[in-house]
Design a protein around this motif. Structure first.
Motif, PDB file in Angstrom:
ATOM      1  N   GLU A 877      99.870   0.747  25.537  1.00 18.08           N
ATOM      2  CA  GLU A 877      98.431   0.862  25.312  1.00 18.08           C
ATOM      3  C   GLU A 877      98.183   2.099  24.458  1.00 18.08           C
ATOM      4  OE1 GLU A 877      94.371   1.720  27.873  1.00 18.08           O
ATOM      5  OE2 GLU A 877      95.907   0.412  28.747  1.00 18.08           O
ATOM      6  N   LYS A 878      97.634   1.902  23.281  1.00 18.95           N
ATOM      7  CA  LYS A 878      97.453   2.995  22.333  1.00 18.95           C
ATOM      8  C   LYS A 878      96.307   3.914  22.763  1.00 18.95           C
ATOM      9  CE  LYS A 878      99.708   3.034  19.194  1.00 18.95           C
ATOM     10  NZ  LYS A 878     101.086   3.555  19.052  1.00 18.95           N
ATOM     11  N   GLY A 879      96.447   5.181  22.411  1.00 22.83           N
ATOM     12  CA  GLY A 879      95.418   6.149  22.756  1.00 22.83           C
ATOM     13  C   GLY A 879      94.164   5.992  21.915  1.00 22.83           C
ATOM     14  N   PHE A 880      93.028   6.413  22.451  1.00 22.59           N
ATOM     15  CA  PHE A 880      91.771   6.351  21.710  1.00 22.59           C
ATOM     16  C   PHE A 880      90.797   7.367  22.304  1.00 22.59           C
ATOM     17  CE2 PHE A 880      91.699   3.210  25.077  1.00 22.59           C
ATOM     18  CZ  PHE A 880      90.470   3.405  25.698  1.00 22.59           C
ATOM     19  N   VAL A 881      89.766   7.659  21.543  1.00 24.61           N
ATOM     20  CA  VAL A 881      88.759   8.648  21.935  1.00 24.61           C
ATOM     21  C   VAL A 881      87.497   7.924  22.391  1.00 24.61           C
ATOM     22  CG1 VAL A 881      87.294  10.554  21.150  1.00 24.61           C
ATOM     23  CG2 VAL A 881      89.651  10.365  20.327  1.00 24.61           C
ATOM     24  N   LYS A 902      76.733   5.420  24.794  1.00 25.24           N
ATOM     25  CA  LYS A 902      78.082   5.360  25.358  1.00 25.24           C
ATOM     26  C   LYS A 902      79.042   4.742  24.358  1.00 25.24           C
ATOM     27  CE  LYS A 902      76.711   4.990  30.228  1.00 25.24           C
ATOM     28  NZ  LYS A 902      76.831   4.188  31.491  1.00 25.24           N
ATOM     29  N   ASN A 903      80.258   5.297  24.342  1.00 28.19           N
ATOM     30  CA  ASN A 903      81.312   4.774  23.460  1.00 28.19           C
ATOM     31  C   ASN A 903      80.852   4.758  22.007  1.00 28.19           C
ATOM     32  OD1 ASN A 903      83.955   3.694  23.108  1.00 28.19           O
ATOM     33  ND2 ASN A 903      83.106   1.632  22.973  1.00 28.19           N
ATOM     34  N   LEU A 904      80.327   5.889  21.542  1.00 28.40           N
ATOM     35  CA  LEU A 904      79.693   5.955  20.230  1.00 28.40           C
ATOM     36  C   LEU A 904      80.657   5.668  19.076  1.00 28.40           C
ATOM     37  CD1 LEU A 904      77.433   9.100  20.771  1.00 28.40           C
ATOM     38  CD2 LEU A 904      76.731   6.695  20.727  1.00 28.40           C
ATOM     39  N   LEU A 905      81.923   5.972  19.238  1.00 29.81           N
ATOM     40  CA  LEU A 905      82.882   5.720  18.160  1.00 29.81           C
ATOM     41  C   LEU A 905      83.378   4.281  18.160  1.00 29.81           C
ATOM     42  CD1 LEU A 905      85.036   8.986  18.399  1.00 29.81           C
ATOM     43  CD2 LEU A 905      83.060   8.536  16.940  1.00 29.81           C
ATOM     44  N   ASN A 906      83.177   3.569  19.256  1.00 25.70           N
ATOM     45  CA  ASN A 906      83.589   2.173  19.397  1.00 25.70           C
ATOM     46  C   ASN A 906      85.017   1.956  18.883  1.00 25.70           C
ATOM     47  OD1 ASN A 906      83.312  -0.512  20.132  1.00 25.70           O
ATOM     48  ND2 ASN A 906      82.382  -1.117  18.188  1.00 25.70           N
ATOM     49  N   PRO A 907      86.000   2.660  19.450  1.00 28.62           N
ATOM     50  CA  PRO A 907      87.368   2.549  18.932  1.00 28.62           C
ATOM     51  C   PRO A 907      87.990   1.192  19.257  1.00 28.62           C
ATOM     52  CG  PRO A 907      87.371   3.780  20.978  1.00 28.62           C
ATOM     53  CD  PRO A 907      85.923   3.535  20.635  1.00 28.62           C
ATOM     54  N   GLU A 908      88.992   0.845  18.503  1.00 32.55           N
ATOM     55  CA  GLU A 908      89.753  -0.364  18.782  1.00 32.55           C
ATOM     56  C   GLU A 908      90.659  -0.105  19.986  1.00 32.55           C
ATOM     57  OE1 GLU A 908      92.601  -3.525  16.378  1.00 32.55           O
ATOM     58  OE2 GLU A 908      92.700  -1.400  15.885  1.00 32.55           O
ATOM     59  N   ILE A 909      90.588  -0.989  20.967  1.00 32.94           N
ATOM     60  CA  ILE A 909      91.463  -0.920  22.128  1.00 32.94           C
ATOM     61  C   ILE A 909      92.659  -1.812  21.822  1.00 32.94           C
ATOM     62  CG2 ILE A 909      91.604  -1.114  24.624  1.00 32.94           C
ATOM     63  CD1 ILE A 909      89.365   0.741  23.581  1.00 32.94           C
ATOM     64  N   LYS A 910      93.841  -1.209  21.723  1.00 33.20           N
ATOM     65  CA  LYS A 910      94.978  -1.963  21.201  1.00 33.20           C
ATOM     66  C   LYS A 910      96.220  -1.753  22.054  1.00 33.20           C
ATOM     67  CE  LYS A 910      96.658  -0.782  17.094  1.00 33.20           C
ATOM     68  NZ  LYS A 910      96.791  -0.707  15.638  1.00 33.20           N
ATOM     69  N   GLN A 911      96.964  -2.838  22.227  1.00 39.02           N
ATOM     70  CA  GLN A 911      98.281  -2.790  22.841  1.00 39.02           C
ATOM     71  C   GLN A 911      99.304  -3.299  21.840  1.00 39.02           C
ATOM     72  OE1 GLN A 911      98.133  -5.122  26.414  1.00 39.02           O
ATOM     73  NE2 GLN A 911      97.048  -3.563  27.591  1.00 39.02           N
ATOM     74  N   THR A 912     100.476  -2.655  21.835  1.00 35.72           N
ATOM     75  CA  THR A 912     101.534  -3.050  20.906  1.00 35.72           C
ATOM     76  C   THR A 912     102.838  -3.264  21.666  1.00 35.72           C
ATOM     77  OG1 THR A 912     102.192  -0.768  20.416  1.00 35.72           O
ATOM     78  CG2 THR A 912     100.463  -1.735  19.037  1.00 35.72           C
ATOM     79  N   GLN A 913     103.754  -3.971  21.001  1.00 38.50           N
ATOM     80  CA  GLN A 913     105.073  -4.226  21.569  1.00 38.50           C
ATOM     81  C   GLN A 913     106.082  -4.219  20.427  1.00 38.50           C
ATOM     82  OE1 GLN A 913     105.374  -7.956  23.691  1.00 38.50           O
ATOM     83  NE2 GLN A 913     107.042  -7.232  24.973  1.00 38.50           N
ATOM     84  N   ARG A 914     107.210  -3.542  20.626  1.00 38.36           N
ATOM     85  CA  ARG A 914     108.235  -3.465  19.579  1.00 38.36           C
ATOM     86  C   ARG A 914     109.096  -4.728  19.634  1.00 38.36           C
ATOM     87  NH1 ARG A 914     110.516   2.266  18.258  1.00 38.36           N
ATOM     88  NH2 ARG A 914     108.337   2.262  17.565  1.00 38.36           N
TER      89      ARG A 914
END
Length: 954
Positions: A877-881, A902-914
């Motif tokens: 789970e990638k980090g976000f602000v 709330k959540n003013l930057l609206n970042p992308e919530i992302k999960q990755t897998q190698r």
């Protein structure tokens, strides 16, 4: 229902009382020295022998005062004596008087006197933190109101070392998640509202119903040993003052919901026809729902967020105190993005338009009643009720691009469409009765008892899996029912009932209580019994032959589920096998029985304070299951743990401003019912999670060192280091086999966490002080910043039999160690808070939170013989602000206007897998260079929440 009615009757007929005495506190400052703290000044109550002196901070406190009116006298050599008459002390409250002292011959006029609930204020909580034996951090209602926090889950993330996972919803303290935490309300455990969680969803507690939330990051013998990262305790609201009446209304919108194409087409399930004010009620059985209720989604008009609340309280004749607060709210969310699932480095499922419509209705109520008998005895009752109805409509494949591995061959030219409509109804009733009795000047008896009942149900979950022909390659149909299982078209229900009794009795004896030395012994016992009844029913629908009947479109799948199509033999039901009760359901029952006794010793000697405790705790976990996908389908899992759990907390005061702390303890992490029961739960995307009867408890060793500095009563600087050694940690990993089921294992011999924390609260701007009338004017500006750096790892286990044959390994592609699940390397929390002083106050706050990348699910080999190429790598789970802001203004005497973003930057919530891209090449030539690429397996945004609120105080 009878149990709920009985509990309410018991509550309303119980005679209650609360704390009888109050306190006078404040700060003394030297006006001539720019209002620096004035230490060693005298503070006495005129006409009595009661008094105190201010400390190095200028802080003073006169505790345990009978309610009434006093005259307070302040004096210091070379300074004018200040006498303040008509100071009112109220039971259970703190009267705050800040006094600027002036040199002899200088006049002083006007001193502000305010009364607040002690556990609400920032200053009081900092004092408690300074005095506490354990390492403890708190955030109160006053500060939460300033920064616009609306619930306890968000409140905890404002404390150093605390983060949350957007994917799982778990709160992580020092990198350790749900299973390593314990949650209490007024010191008593509360049940989880979710079968997948140990702890209750903290967002169910609006900040309006709490005084403060605290996290004890070190263990003390008075608490349950089932923890490692700490205990989160919520202190519920009480009446402040003699009366209170307030109403509030808030409305807002989520920017994702407000988008064109979403706003006018926001989807809800047909279950909404059975919902009234957030309460679901239907008399139809799951099997009857197949033909007597629709399957297609509905449209929600004007999906605006809103909430309204009412708070009222009254103190009667200084004896009886009644406080009530209740609220009703509804909110909407929309998210859309990518979902992929890989198996053995090959993609299984791809949904490029994974779409979720969420709506939630929450009703909360808190009732606090108190009867004031005398100053030696107090009893407090608190009842908390939550009704939450949440709904998630998941769709994937509407764009004609979704592929599900087992459904169709690529040559067929068909794609897949999935819709999952899940309604969850949660009802929680927490009833508590707590008492304190002063048996003498140095002996205090405390007791508490609680009864909790939880119903967490999925009354009617609707799922459709179909093959779709968006490109018209099939002349005979556009939509075809899924053909690889009897439950791809289904309605299901799930019911959970948890009943819990808990309580404790402690007796504290203050043997020595002198200025330079003290000695206190506390003995106690505690008990907790939680019982769960769980049932799950699936009713599937399948064709009697492929293409026997076809829906006209993906938006009208429900048109075929008519009784006539069953009668004429086109469709048939598929039911689960019968259990031992002759019901076509999967069931399990669970019981946790925990008994404990403890002894705690506290020794104070000059600058030293040593707190040593020992707890004996006996925990028994029993799960009986009857589940159709097992052979045999019935079984029992029993675990018993009898252990001693020591704790040591040492504090050394370098001076009145600086202190050092050391803490050591041994604790336990018990598996949860759902981790032990082999029931399979299917997520909307099709991922399956199953319990494991062989999973066992983890054992934890905890060490902490901390330095803290209090420059003033409102400021703090601290640094701490911590280390945790966890034996047999429990992790969620993918099981072996083609199904790709997630399960729970003691997948490592040992896990370690080492971390550093830094925290600061700094006043950047202070208000001006008027020397003529003693009032303050101007502005306050303060900065709160905390940061955590962690290093964490766990070794991956290999299990062999007596002959040395490998039975199971959690190692793959040469990896023998990995990070701890859910732990971030970096966590940052910060808030900048501004407020004006005086009438019609204006305040603004900007707060941010960041947690770096963390493991959501551990990697695992899928083929033990070829684990260098056939494996599922860890999901990250990638980090976000997260950035929030709140602005409020008192616009009249009784009106307050608040704007929240709330959540003013609206970042992308992302999960990755190698993913290993050249599996075939490595299989034929192990020396070949490995080509690994980080692939996104999940991504979405949650939108910006904008709201405006209006509150009126009567």
């Amino acid at each position: 229902m009878k149990k709920i009615i009985f509990s309410l009757l018991v509550l309303t007929t119980t005679v209650l009382s609360a704390q009888k005495t109050g306190s006078i506190v404040g700060t003394l400052t030297d006006k001539a020295m720019n209002n620096e703290p004035l230490p060693f000044a005298n503070v006495v109550l005129k006409g009595t022998t009661k008094g105190t002196t201010s400390d190095f901070y200028g802080l003073y406190e006169i505790p345990n005062l009978e309610p009434g009116t006093y005259t307070v006298v302040y004096s210091f050599l070379g300074y004018e004596t200040v006498e303040i008459p008509e100071v009112t002390v109220e039971a259970g409250k703190v009267t705050a008087i800040d006094v600027p002292m002036v040199a002899t011959g200088v006049a002083l006029e006007g001193v502000t006197v305010t009364t607040v609930a002690r556990k609400d204020s920032e200053t009081a909580l900092l004092i408690d933190q300074k005095k506490a034996a354990e390492i403890k951090e708190s955030i109160g209602a006053v500060e939460l109101g300033k920064i616009g926090v609306s619930d306890v889950a968000t409140a905890t993330t404002k404390i150093s070392g605390v983060s949350s996972s957007e994917a799982s919803g778990d709160v992580f303290v020092r990198g350790l998640g749900d299973r390593y935490l314990s949650t209490t309300l007024n010191g008593l455990t509360v049940p989880s509202d979710d079968v997948d969680k140990k702890n209750i969803d903290l967002s169910l507690f609006p900040t309006r119903v709490i005084r403060n939330v605290s996290i004890s990051k070190t263990y003390a013998a008075q608490s349950s040993a089932d923890q490692s990262s700490g205990n989160i305790n919520i202190s519920s609201r009480e009446l402040v003052g003699s009366r209170e009446l307030r109403a509030g209304l808030t409305t807002g919108v989520n920017t994702n919901v407000a988008k064109s194409g979403v706003w006018e087409n926001f989807k809800t399930s047909p279950n909404q026809s059975d919902v009234t004010f957030g309460f679901y009620n239907s008399n139809r059985s799951t099997q009857q729902q197949i033909t007597q209720q629709g399957w297609n989604t509905r449209k929600q008009d004007n999906p605006m967020d809103y909430s309204f609340s009412l708070t009222a309280g009254k103190r009667i004749n200084d004896k009886l105190s009644v406080f009530f607060t209740g609220s009703h709210s509804r909110s909407y969310e929309f998210q859309q993005g990518l979902f992929r699932q890989y198996r053995s480095n090959f993609v299984d499922d791809t949904i490029t338009d994974a779409t979720t419509y969420r709506n939630k209705i929450v009703n909360t109520a808190l009732l606090d009643i108190a009867f004031f008998a005398n100053d030696k005895n107090k009893v407090k009752s608190s009842t908390f009720f939550v009704n939450k109805l949440s709904e998630a409509i998941f769709e994937g494949g509407r764009n004609g691009e979704a592929t599900i591995f087992e459904e169709t061959a690529p040559a067929e030219g068909l794609f897949q469409f999935i819709r999952d409509q899940n309604t969850k109804q949660t009802r929680l009733l927490v009833t508590q009765l707590l008492g304190t009795h002063e048996l003498g000047d140095k002996n205090t008896l405390k007791w508490a008892g609680g009864y909790n009942i939880l119903n967490a149900d999925e009354p009617n979950r609707i799922r459709n899996e179909v093959n779709w022909d968006p490109n018209e390659v099939e002349p005979s149909f556009d939509v075809q029912l899924g053909r690889n299982g009897g439950f791809q078209q289904r309605k299901s229900s799930q019911a959970i009932e948890d009943i819990e009794f808990n309580g404790f009795v402690t007796d504290a004896l203050q043997i020595i209580d002198e200025d330079e030395k003290s000695f206190k012994i506390e003995l106690g016992v505690s008990y907790r019994n939680k019982q769960r009844d769980f049932s799950s029913e699936f009713v599937g629908v399948e064709e009697t032959s492929t293409n026997a009947i076809n829906p006209s479109s993906i938006d009208n799948i429900g048109s075929i589920f008519q009784q006539s199509n069953f009668d004429n033999g086109l469709l048939e039901l598929n039911l689960l096998g019968s259990n031992a009760n002759d019901e076509r359901k999967d069931i399990y029952t669970g019981e946790l029985d925990s008994k404990a006794a403890f002894a705690d010793f506290n020794v104070g000697l000059n600058k030293w304070n040593i707190n040593a405790g020992l707890r004996f705790q006996k925990d028994e976990i029993t799960v009986n299951y009857d589940i159709g996908n097992l052979f045999p389908r019935t079984g029992e899992s029993t675990q018993e743990y009898n252990n001693l759990y020591p704790s040591l907390n040492i504090k050394y005061a370098l001076n009145d401003f600086h202190a050092l702390r050391l803490s050591m303890s041994r604790t336990l992490t018990l598996p949860e019912f759902k981790e032990v029961s082999p029931f399979e739960y299917v997520s909307p995307t099709g991922q399956v999670i199953r319990g494991n009867v062989d999973v066992r408890a983890s054992k934890n060793l905890n060490y902490d060192v901390k330095w803290e500095y209090f420059p003033s009563t409102t400021q703090l600087v601290s640094f701490s280091a911590f280390y945790k050694d966890i034996s047999d940690p429990i992790n969620k990993v993918r099981d072996r086999g083609s199904a790709g089921v997630f399960s729970y294992f003691n997948s490592a011999e040992k896990a370690e966490v080492f971390g550093l924390e830094a925290e600061t609260r700094v006043d950047l701007i202070n208000p001006d002080f008027n020397e003529q009338d003693g009032t303050k004017s101007g502005n306050n500006l303060n900065l709160v910043l905390n940061a955590t750096r962690m290093w964490h790892s766990q070794d991956l286990k290999e299990i062999f039999n007596e002959e040395g044959t490998l039975l199971r390994t959690f190692r793959y592609k040469g990896i023998e160690k990995t990070d701890l699940q859910g732990a971030s390397d970096w966590i940052f929390n910060s808030s900048l808070n501004f407020n004006s002083v005086g009438e019609n106050q204006f305040s603004a706050s900007l707060n941010a939170n960041y947690a770096s990348d963390k493991i959501y699910a551990l990697g695992v080999p899928t083929d033990q013989s070829n684990r260098d190429i056939f494996y599922d790598d860890a999901i990250i789970e990638k980090g976000f602000v997260v950035l929030n802001a709140v602005v409020s203004k008192v616009i009249a005497k009784n009106w307050k206007l608040t704007l929240i973003g709330k959540n003013l930057l609206n970042p992308e919530i992302k999960q990755t897998q190698r993913i290993l891209k050249n599996v075939a090449e490595i299989a034929s030539d192990p020396a070949a260079k490995r080509l690994e690429v980080d692939e996104t397996v999940s991504s979405y945004t949650t939108g910006v929440g904008l709201s405006i609120g209006l509150r009126y105080n009567f």
